[in-house]
Design an enzyme around this catalytic site. Structure first.
Site, PDB file in Angstrom:
ATOM      1  N   ASP A 166       0.824  -1.054  -0.099  1.00  0.00           N
ATOM      2  CA  ASP A 166      -0.069  -0.017   0.188  1.00  0.00           C
ATOM      3  C   ASP A 166       0.699   1.317  -0.185  1.00  0.00           C
ATOM      4  O   ASP A 166       1.892   1.370   0.561  1.00  0.00           O
ATOM      5  CB  ASP A 166      -0.922  -0.102   0.963  1.00  0.00           C
ATOM      6  CG  ASP A 166      -1.972   0.990   1.218  1.00  0.00           C
ATOM      7  OD1 ASP A 166      -2.343   1.322   0.136  1.00  0.00           O
ATOM      8  OD2 ASP A 166      -2.559   1.427   2.421  1.00  0.00           O
TER       9      ASP A 166
ATOM     10  N   ASN B 205     -10.511  -3.237  -6.832  1.00  0.00           N
ATOM     11  CA  ASN B 205      -9.320  -2.419  -7.385  1.00  0.00           C
ATOM     12  C   ASN B 205     -10.050  -1.923  -8.778  1.00  0.00           C
ATOM     13  O   ASN B 205      -9.417  -0.943  -9.470  1.00  0.00           O
ATOM     14  CB  ASN B 205      -7.989  -2.671  -7.539  1.00  0.00           C
ATOM     15  CG  ASN B 205      -7.208  -2.648  -6.210  1.00  0.00           C
ATOM     16  OD1 ASN B 205      -6.348  -3.284  -5.764  1.00  0.00           O
ATOM     17  ND2 ASN B 205      -7.593  -1.692  -5.288  1.00  0.00           N
TER      18      ASN B 205
HETATM   19  C1  FPP Z   1      -2.222   0.044  -3.233  1.00  0.00           C
HETATM   20  O1  FPP Z   1      -1.531   1.519  -3.146  1.00  0.00           O
HETATM   21  C2  FPP Z   1      -1.625  -0.736  -4.329  1.00  0.00           C
HETATM   22  C3  FPP Z   1      -2.109  -1.077  -5.414  1.00  0.00           C
HETATM   23  C4  FPP Z   1      -3.614  -1.150  -5.567  1.00  0.00           C
HETATM   24  C5  FPP Z   1      -1.167  -1.687  -6.282  1.00  0.00           C
HETATM   25  C6  FPP Z   1      -0.352  -2.706  -5.920  1.00  0.00           C
HETATM   26  C7  FPP Z   1       0.311  -3.052  -7.041  1.00  0.00           C
HETATM   27  C8  FPP Z   1       1.895  -2.841  -7.200  1.00  0.00           C
HETATM   28  C9  FPP Z   1       2.843  -2.634  -6.070  1.00  0.00           C
HETATM   29  C10 FPP Z   1       2.563  -3.346  -8.338  1.00  0.00           C
HETATM   30  C11 FPP Z   1       2.562  -4.729  -8.547  1.00  0.00           C
HETATM   31  C12 FPP Z   1       3.289  -5.213  -9.652  1.00  0.00           C
HETATM   32  C13 FPP Z   1       3.530  -6.228  -9.994  1.00  0.00           C
HETATM   33  C14 FPP Z   1       4.293  -6.516 -11.010  1.00  0.00           C
HETATM   34  C15 FPP Z   1       2.933  -7.532  -8.893  1.00  0.00           C
HETATM   35  P1  FPP Z   1      -2.558   2.501  -3.404  1.00  0.00           P
HETATM   36  O2  FPP Z   1      -2.549   2.840  -4.812  1.00  0.00           O
HETATM   37  O3  FPP Z   1      -4.178   2.468  -3.068  1.00  0.00           O
HETATM   38  O4  FPP Z   1      -1.684   3.752  -2.707  1.00  0.00           O
HETATM   39  P2  FPP Z   1      -2.559   5.015  -1.884  1.00  0.00           P
HETATM   40  O5  FPP Z   1      -3.496   4.447  -0.642  1.00  0.00           O
HETATM   41  O6  FPP Z   1      -1.346   5.799  -1.658  1.00  0.00           O
HETATM   42  O7  FPP Z   1      -3.446   5.839  -2.724  1.00  0.00           O
END
Ligand code: FPP
Length: 246
Positions: free
Chosen positions: A26, A74
């Protein structure tokens, strides 16, 4: 007089490691926002870090690692963000297949893979199939995964077995449920790490995490490094796990 703060010893040489670690990746969006970049740049940085941390976990001897990459919720994100994530998944899967010979990691997917485009689905199937005989760390990639969705899937599968007469209602127990979910045959997570400071489970491994130890860290996922991983492992090793006993 200067006061020197003693740096915490982050050596993990003599600690008991968890068998199974789960990580909620996250904070990509906030990482990008802090730098005035689009959210997709945060996901790219997060994907880069994902590669580093999975290697590290495999090197230090973690046996099962579950990484939360994309939840059933998501899909509600703006289309350009979802597309950017799909591109990153595809790149990683193509790369994993390209580097197949040298790898020991056993890749598994947990979640409903039918939600992905046919090309991604076929890469996922090839990556899982091609790595199934490896004896290294099991890497569960949670993609289109939701703990509630998983329990609905398991409930339907059990109900169908009852309906067909394969099992009786009395045969339903905790083991049968554990055997009917995506992580069947794997130990439950001992430790779940959530960077970015949020105190939520976000639908991650609901059934499996009944007795997991949580470590919440105030670091955004792209900045989460080996020291942070060690810190979480040391924190876990200090916990007194009682599993409901005394
Ligand atoms: C949550 O952070 C993250 C996600 C929904 C996506 C996680 C995916 C990756 C780290 C990429 C993975 C890649 C591979 C190749 C498996 P957020 O976007 O909700 O962060 P925020 O809470 O700060 O908005």
């Amino acid at each position: 007089m200067a006061i020197f703060k003693k740096k915490q010893d982050l050596s993990i040489d003599n600690i008991v490691l968890p068998r199974h670690v789960g990580i909620i990746m996250d904070g990509n969006g906030r990482w990008a926002k802090k730098r005035g970049l689009p959210r997709s740049a945060g996901h790219s940085a997060g994907a880069k870090n994902f590669r580093k941390i999975i290697r590290y976990c495999s090197d230090i001897g973690i046996k099962h690692l579950t990484m939360y990459a994309f939840s059933t919720e998501n899909w509600k994100r703006p289309d350009d963000e979802v597309q950017a994530l799909m591109k990153l998944f595809k790149q990683y899967l193509e790369e994993a297949l390209r580097d197949f010979q040298d790898d020991t990691i056993k890749l598994r997917f947990i979640g409903d893979i039918t939600g992905f485009s046919p090309d991604i689905q076929s890469l996922m199937i090839d990556a899982q199939e091609g790595s199934k005989d490896r004896d290294g760390m099991v890497l569960n990639l949670a993609m289109n995964y939701g703990g509630r969705d998983e329990l609905v899937m398991a409930t339907k599968s059990i109900a169908n077995k009852v309906k067909s007469g394969e099992i009786a209602v009395e045969d339903i127990d905790e083991k049968l449920i554990s055997d009917s979910i995506y992580t069947a045959g794997q130990p439950d997570p001992d430790l779940i790490i959530r960077p970015s400071g949020e105190y939520r489970t976000s639908n991650f491994l609901l059934w499996q995490s009944a007795y997991a130890e949580y470590v919440i860290m105030d670091k955004l996922w792209p900045d989460f490094n080996f020291d942070d991983m060690n810190y979480a492992l040391i924190e876990y090793a200090k916990r007194n796990r009682r599993f409901g006993g005394v």
